[in-house]
Design a protein around this motif. Structure first.
Motif, PDB file in Angstrom:
ATOM      1  N   ILE A 111      62.587  48.746  47.575  1.00 12.11           N
ATOM      2  CA  ILE A 111      63.607  48.071  48.395  1.00 12.11           C
ATOM      3  C   ILE A 111      63.244  46.602  48.554  1.00 12.11           C
TER       4      ILE A 111
ATOM      5  N   LEU B 167      69.369  51.968  43.831  1.00 12.24           N
ATOM      6  CA  LEU B 167      68.040  52.542  44.046  1.00 12.24           C
ATOM      7  C   LEU B 167      67.845  53.916  43.395  1.00 12.24           C
TER       8      LEU B 167
ATOM      9  N   LEU C 255      68.851  53.927  52.912  1.00 11.19           N
ATOM     10  CA  LEU C 255      67.871  53.619  51.875  1.00 11.19           C
ATOM     11  C   LEU C 255      66.616  54.474  52.003  1.00 11.19           C
TER      12      LEU C 255
ATOM     13  N   TYR D 245      66.465  50.216  57.269  1.00  3.81           N
ATOM     14  CA  TYR D 245      66.612  50.828  55.945  1.00  3.81           C
ATOM     15  C   TYR D 245      67.126  52.259  56.085  1.00  3.81           C
TER      16      TYR D 245
ATOM     17  N   THR E 112      71.662  45.197  50.914  1.00  2.46           N
ATOM     18  CA  THR E 112      71.326  46.603  51.120  1.00  2.46           C
ATOM     19  C   THR E 112      72.408  47.556  50.608  1.00  2.46           C
TER      20      THR E 112
END
Length: 126
Positions: free
Chosen positions: A49, A66, A25, A20, A59
């Motif tokens: 996530i 996000l 992320l 991640y 992703t």
């Protein structure tokens, strides 16, 4: 907290947490020793996530959406109106994939249910 603690709190492997981070992320702080330092906010981010992954998003898409997501009492919500267009597009992609899988299953069902003449099975020696 360090990566092991975040892993235990979220149920996500340390390897996935590093992934991640590679995907942009997660952005943990780094101690002078190089160890990653996570906060309670990272726990919420990881849970978001995981929710978005479970919703079928990749992703790269998660990296885009996000920042525009808010957690309303354990339920993710799209805070940016423009985001709804992207989410609808992803939903349509998932729906199309489900239809293709349904069609493939129906084709396999037809193959499985098709009668085989005994002479054809004997000729193939099966």
């Amino acid at each position: 907290m360090r990566i092991g603690a975040l892993s235990r709190l979220t149920g996500v492997s340390e390897r996935a947490l590093r992934y991640y981070e590679e995907q942009g992320l997660l952005s943990p702080l780094r101690r002078p020793s190089g160890y990653r330092e996570y906060t309670d906010d990272h726990v919420h981010t990881v849970r978001s996530i995981r929710t978005l992954l479970a919703a079928g998003l990749g992703t790269a898409t998660i990296a885009d959406v996000l920042p525009c997501m808010v957690d309303e009492g354990g339920q993710l919500a799209a805070a940016c109106p423009d985001l709804l267009v992207d989410l609808a597009r992803e939903r349509n992609r998932i729906t199309a994939a489900m239809e293709e899988l349904r069609d493939a299953r129906e084709m396999l069902d037809a193959i499985i249910a098709a009668p085989v003449p005994p002479e054809a099975a004997q000729a193939l020696d099966c």
